[in-house]
Design an enzyme around this catalytic site. Structure first.
Site, short mmCIF file in Angstrom:
data_model
loop_
_atom_site.label_atom_id
_atom_site.label_comp_id
_atom_site.label_asym_id
_atom_site.label_seq_id
_atom_site.Cartn_x
_atom_site.Cartn_y
_atom_site.Cartn_z
N ASP A 8 0.88 -1.16 0.00
CA ASP A 8 0.00 0.00 0.00
C ASP A 8 0.93 1.22 0.00
O ASP A 8 1.55 1.52 1.02
CB ASP A 8 -0.89 -0.02 1.25
CG ASP A 8 -1.68 1.29 1.43
OD1 ASP A 8 -1.64 2.15 0.53
OD2 ASP A 8 -2.33 1.43 2.49
N LYS A 70 2.58 11.58 -3.41
CA LYS A 70 1.58 10.87 -4.23
C LYS A 70 0.61 11.86 -4.87
O LYS A 70 0.00 11.57 -5.89
CB LYS A 70 0.84 9.88 -3.34
CG LYS A 70 -0.10 8.94 -4.07
CD LYS A 70 -0.57 7.86 -3.10
CE LYS A 70 -1.69 7.02 -3.66
NZ LYS A 70 -2.10 5.98 -2.69
N GLU A 166 -7.37 0.61 -4.40
CA GLU A 166 -7.33 0.52 -2.94
C GLU A 166 -8.64 0.02 -2.31
O GLU A 166 -8.61 -0.88 -1.47
CB GLU A 166 -6.91 1.88 -2.35
CG GLU A 166 -5.42 2.10 -2.57
CD GLU A 166 -4.98 3.55 -2.47
OE1 GLU A 166 -5.78 4.40 -2.03
OE2 GLU A 166 -3.81 3.84 -2.81
N ASP A 189 -13.15 4.99 1.87
CA ASP A 189 -11.72 5.10 2.21
C ASP A 189 -11.30 6.57 2.20
O ASP A 189 -11.16 7.19 1.14
CB ASP A 189 -10.91 4.29 1.17
CG ASP A 189 -9.40 4.32 1.46
OD1 ASP A 189 -8.97 5.06 2.36
OD2 ASP A 189 -8.67 3.59 0.76
MG MG Z 1 -4.64 4.71 1.93
#
Ligand code: MG
Ligand code: ADP
Length: 596
Positions: A8, A70, A166, A189
């Protein structure tokens, strides 16, 4: 077969895992900690420092400590991505680069440092080399962002076997010990930098994503920025970068504390000009700052429900993932949106990495009886006559998939066709993103005679490959839309909003264009027919047809689909007898040639 690790690669934190004795296990670093901050610090001498040690340098040397990189991966300069404490470089329209210690790095290079540390930790713990990996990305990542993530893995010496979304990974983590069940779940999420919402159907080991939505620029970072802004105002403003970085550190600590406590005391000695800063931040204060940010997740939840054609009560569970879902306000809002208490059975920091590890297990054969079916977030198609987008793969289609369509030439003798690949939800080409184009040559043929097959294939990583083939000669071209689109989420969101807003207008434009194409085909055909068989009609009929022709021409000039469609239909009706006479004449001539 060598081990495949699951990773991850988060905006804020990253984790790595591997299958051990049939179970997904997350691997701790030398200090026994599983969570690695995705932070890279570049010291004066020596190599980059990654993780917790780097995180501590954020407030000390903010300009040389890269966090949340990111947010920039696969993006171009000029799209505002929110302020960071380090410098960005790269000309407008070029890929973003970050600056540290006087050098510039691509976001994938910085991510590769994080991946290298995770890889080294895993190799240290398990005592075997790790060269293959599954890496997760937000479901709403586009082609460019996925490809850049893959490159980061390669820079870290990993073969990236699969890119997984994800929320899908989180669903795998939730569902692995419920393989006998049938359930519909939503995965909400909310991490540091991104928000994803997906709805999946679990059916005896088949994990099928029904719909997905989200925003790759919405998360805990935004709440932190709001708290920092608030504290800076209390401090009286005029703060330098160092002071801002200290405030941010204090803001994050207070935010975490306020997930369990009612108030958090912030004390910063020697803050500015020797004066210290102190403030008691209450949960109420925090929630006032955070509410508008968390509120932004609501529209995405609504959309994902609409896309999957489900009512909230038809869901069996709403699973919370991502560190920011520890905030009570987030839980309350999720409960309100979905009309039920959320399921907090998953460790919000770890579920995605566990899922990546399970996917690695599926690929290596360690996990069986599990099938994963994901979807593509945006429609893909090509340009067709009249500036219209012809959708080949609608959004929320299950991937991997192939889908093709046959196209023909618009002009006699045409030798090539420009294939323009588009992504987006609008009817007209000009409102969508042009993600690549190429020419296909074919044998000249009369209008409408050439046959060109265009096939779109989205692989399991969500990356598009386009194939075009002249079906007569077999000449073909395959194009991988590698670093294809680079679109901001504001743009994606705007696109979706506009597609709803303009749905009626768009439909009208499409209808007009279609009617126009029909009219343009009919007018010369009627003219030719009149030359050939006009003598067989009486004067009234000829006058009637002439009037209808004039009306179609007028309607073409005026615009407006209903008007033109009516005119075309009237002309069609008025020329019925003319068409019949033509057919009759042709048959008579045919018989004549036959000699009977
Ligand atoms: Mg995450
Ligand atoms: P990412 O997927 O972006 O790496 P994570 O899932 O690790 O993110 O979540 C990180 C975010 O969660 C950060 O904004 C962090 O401040 C927030 N967070 C972590 N723990 C808590 C907590 N106890 N209360 C509120 N927010 C938290």
């Amino acid at each position: 077969m060598s081990v495949i690790v699951g990773i991850d690669l988060g905006t804020t934190n990253s984790l790595i895992g591997a299958m051990e004795a049939g179970f997904p296990v997350l691997i701790a670093d030398a200090d026994g900690v599983r969570l690695t901050p995705s932070v890279v610090h570049f010291p004066k001498g020596g190599g980059p420092v990654v993780g917790r040690a780097a995180s501590r340098m954020r407030a000390v040397e903010p300009a040389d400590t890269i966090y949340s990189v990111k947010r920039f991966i696969g993006r171009r300069a000029g799209e505002e991505a929110g302020a960071v404490d380090y410098r960005l470089a790269g000309g407008r329209g070029e890929p973003v680069r970050v600056v540290a210690r006087g050098r510039t790095f691509s976001p994938e290079e910085v991510s590769a440092f994080v991946l290298q540390k995770l890889r080294a930790d895993a190799e240290g713990a398990l005592g075997v080399p790790m060269t293959r990996a599954v890496i997760t990305v937000p479901a709403y990542f586009n082609d460019a962002q996925r490809s850049a993530t893959k490159r980061a893995g390669e820079l870290a010496g990993l073969v990236v076997e699969r890119i997984v979304n994800e929320p899908t990974a989180a669903a795998l983590a939730y569902g692995l010990d419920r393989l006998k069940d049938r359930a519909r779940i939503a995965v909400y999420d909310l991490g540091g930098g991104t928000f994803d919402i997906s709805i999946l159907e679990l059916n005896k080991g088949v994990f099928q994503v029904l719909a997905t939505n989200g925003d790759t620029r919405l998360g805990g970072d935004d709440i932190d920025a709001a708290i920092v802004g608030h504290l800076a105002e209390i401090a009286g403003g005029g703060l330098d970068a160092g002071a801002m970085a200290r405030l941010r550190e204090a803001a994050i600590a207070a935010k975490h504390a306020l997930s369990t406590d009612g108030e958090a005391r912030i004390e910063l000695p020697f803050f500015t000009m020797g004066k210290s800063f102190s403030h008691v931040l209450t949960r109420v204060e925090l929630e006032t700052l955070a509410r508008p940010i968390v509120e932004r997740t609501r529209a995405h939840c609504r959309r994902v429900l609409a896309d999957s054609q489900l009512q909230p009560r038809e869901l069996d569970e709403v699973i919370l993932v991502g560190g920011q879902t520890r905030m009570p306000l987030v839980r309350a809002m999720v409960a309100e949106i979905f009309g039920r208490e959320a399921n907090t059975s998953q460790n919000p920091d770890e579920a995605v990495a566990i899922g990546a590890t399970i996917q690695a297990g599926i690929l290596s054969g360690a996990v069986q009886n599990v099938v994963l079916l994901d979807v593509t977030p945006l429609s893909l198609g090509i340009e067709t006559f009249g500036g219209l987008m012809n959708v080949i793969i609608p959004r929320n289609s299950t991937i991997p998939l192939k889908r093709g369509e046959l196209f023909t030439n618009a002009v006699t003798g045409q030798r090539s066709m420009l294939i323009r690949v588009l992504q987006g939800e609008r009817e007209l080409v000009k409102d969508n993103w042009d993600i690549g184009r190429f020419e296909l040559e074919f044998e000249p043929a009369p209008k409408g005679q050439a046959r060109v097959g265009v096939q779109f294939e989205i692989d399991a990583n969500g990356i598009l490959h386009v194939l075009a083939r002249d079906t007569k000669t077999g000449a073909e071209k395959v194009v991988k839309m590698a670093s294809a689109v680079d679109v901001s989420d504001e743009a994606v969101e705007k696109m979706l909003e506009e597609s709803l807003e303009h749905a009626f207008e768009d439909m009208n434009e499409r209808a007009f264009t279609e009617a126009k194409l029909k009219a343009e085909e009919m007018l010369p055909a009627v003219r030719t027919a009149l030359e050939q068989a006009g003598a067989d009609l009486d004067d009234d009929e000829r006058a009637m047809i002439a009037a209808r022709v004039a009306d179609v021409e007028a309607a073409l000039g005026e615009g407006g689909a209903p008007r033109l469609k009516k005119a075309v239909a009237a002309l069609d009706a008025a020329t019925q007898r003319l068409a019949a006479i033509l057919v009759e004449n042709a048959m008579r001539q045919g018989r004549g040639r036959g000699g009977s």
